[in-house]
Design an enzyme around this catalytic site. Sequence first.
Site, mmCIF file in Angstrom:
data_model
loop_
_atom_site.group_PDB
_atom_site.id
_atom_site.type_symbol
_atom_site.label_atom_id
_atom_site.label_comp_id
_atom_site.label_asym_id
_atom_site.label_seq_id
_atom_site.Cartn_x
_atom_site.Cartn_y
_atom_site.Cartn_z
ATOM 1 N N GLY A 152 20.809 -0.556 12.768
ATOM 2 C CA GLY A 152 20.481 -0.508 13.697
ATOM 3 C C GLY A 152 19.471 -1.357 13.004
ATOM 4 N N VAL A 153 18.164 -1.714 14.245
ATOM 5 C CA VAL A 153 16.566 -2.178 13.506
ATOM 6 C C VAL A 153 15.762 -0.661 14.257
ATOM 7 C CG1 VAL A 153 15.133 -3.662 14.235
ATOM 8 C CG2 VAL A 153 17.101 -4.199 14.177
ATOM 9 N N ASP A 187 19.914 2.896 9.181
ATOM 10 C CA ASP A 187 20.709 2.882 10.323
ATOM 11 C C ASP A 187 22.058 1.179 10.017
ATOM 12 O OD1 ASP A 187 20.523 1.929 12.531
ATOM 13 O OD2 ASP A 187 21.283 4.240 12.988
ATOM 14 N N GLU A 207 0.279 6.844 7.120
ATOM 15 C CA GLU A 207 1.501 6.362 6.479
ATOM 16 C C GLU A 207 1.627 6.602 4.939
ATOM 17 O OE1 GLU A 207 3.223 2.139 9.038
ATOM 18 O OE2 GLU A 207 2.371 2.646 6.354
ATOM 19 N N HIS A 229 8.633 3.347 9.801
ATOM 20 C CA HIS A 229 7.755 2.705 10.637
ATOM 21 C C HIS A 229 6.286 3.090 11.140
ATOM 22 C CE1 HIS A 229 8.798 -0.376 13.910
ATOM 23 N NE2 HIS A 229 8.389 0.833 14.716
ATOM 24 N N LEU A 235 18.487 -5.086 6.422
ATOM 25 C CA LEU A 235 19.636 -4.778 5.650
ATOM 26 C C LEU A 235 20.534 -4.343 6.719
ATOM 27 C CD1 LEU A 235 17.694 -2.322 2.856
ATOM 28 C CD2 LEU A 235 18.673 -4.924 2.636
ATOM 29 N N ARG A 295 13.104 -7.333 5.075
ATOM 30 C CA ARG A 295 14.514 -8.223 6.248
ATOM 31 C C ARG A 295 15.063 -7.030 6.879
ATOM 32 N NH1 ARG A 295 15.183 -13.613 4.225
ATOM 33 N NH2 ARG A 295 13.146 -14.042 3.994
ATOM 34 N N SER A 314 0.666 -1.069 0.332
ATOM 35 C CA SER A 314 0.142 -0.278 -0.181
ATOM 36 C C SER A 314 0.744 1.041 0.096
ATOM 37 C CB SER A 314 -1.074 -0.008 1.358
ATOM 38 O OG SER A 314 -0.385 -0.224 2.421
ATOM 39 N N ASN A 315 1.588 1.439 0.346
ATOM 40 C CA ASN A 315 2.671 2.666 0.692
ATOM 41 C C ASN A 315 3.778 2.427 -0.766
ATOM 42 O OD1 ASN A 315 3.127 4.409 3.348
ATOM 43 N ND2 ASN A 315 3.099 1.666 3.914
HETATM 44 C C1 GRF Z 1 3.575 -0.405 7.178
HETATM 45 O O1 GRF Z 1 2.489 -0.660 7.486
HETATM 46 C C2 GRF Z 1 5.305 -0.466 6.999
HETATM 47 O O2 GRF Z 1 4.672 0.561 8.281
HETATM 48 C C3 GRF Z 1 6.145 -1.251 7.244
HETATM 49 O O3 GRF Z 1 5.506 -2.793 6.951
HETATM 50 C C4 GRF Z 1 4.029 -2.218 7.028
HETATM 51 C C5 GRF Z 1 4.296 -2.613 5.156
HETATM 52 O O4 GRF Z 1 2.386 -2.596 4.306
HETATM 53 N N1 GRF Z 1 7.556 -1.183 7.465
HETATM 54 P P1 GRF Z 1 2.576 -2.400 2.972
HETATM 55 O O5 GRF Z 1 3.180 -3.563 2.127
HETATM 56 O O6 GRF Z 1 2.926 -0.862 2.346
HETATM 57 O O7 GRF Z 1 0.990 -2.687 2.774
#
Ligand code: GRF
Length: 208
Positions: free
Chosen positions: A150-151, A148, A181, A116, A100, A98, A18-19
């Site tokens: 870290g997570v 970076d 988002e 996030h 990186l 995953r 969706s993003n």
């Molecule tokens: C999002 O909620 C984002 O915050 C997380 O993974 C999700 C991905 O959703 N990192 P989509 O695949 O963009 O619908």
Amino acid sequence: MIEQKKFRIGILGSGKGSNMVAIAEACANGTIPAEIAVVISDVESAGILERARERGLKGQFIAPGKFRTKLDESAENEFINTLKTEQVDLVVLAGFMRILKGDFLRVFEHRVVNIHPSLLPAFPGLEAWKQALDYGVKVTGCTVHFVDQGVDTGPIIAQQTVPVSFEDTDETLHARVQEAERELYPECVAALARGEVVVRGRQTAWKK
Ligand code: GRF
């Protein structure tokens, strides 16, 4: 007249996309002054690839190798080579599941961003909206940040808040965070494509 090369984005995702769709729409309508060069997934059946291809974008599956949470060396090289071949200026993680590390981040230093689903540094890791609900916070949201080693720890580019209500369930809160988002990520990618984001250590600012 010399035509200027358009800013090129590579999107990495493992989920429904969706993003990616929100960013693709913003590129198509000119809100983001950039083009999506390639969408890569470590999951062959991921919705993100299907949604990219139905938009006429290049959608590529790259097998991640033997590990569960990272790419193995040859997969990492294939990701790097594909992004380089596509002359990508910015790597946008959109639900890429995953971590990186080293080589990848060195090749694309300060050029990898992630979204996030919480207000970092609260609730890093998986199912952050659920962590927020379980904790009982009144406000959560989403964070776009540079990646970076870290997570979920890189310098923060922008955050958007989402109020939590007593009636919320995992599903309703997750849906509202994802709505936020889809607003925030395209705005940040546009600012990055316009070269408006400056970084000083852990701090960032938008210069117009
Ligand atoms: C999002 O909620 C984002 O915050 C997380 O993974 C999700 C991905 O959703 N990192 P989509 O695949 O963009 O619908």
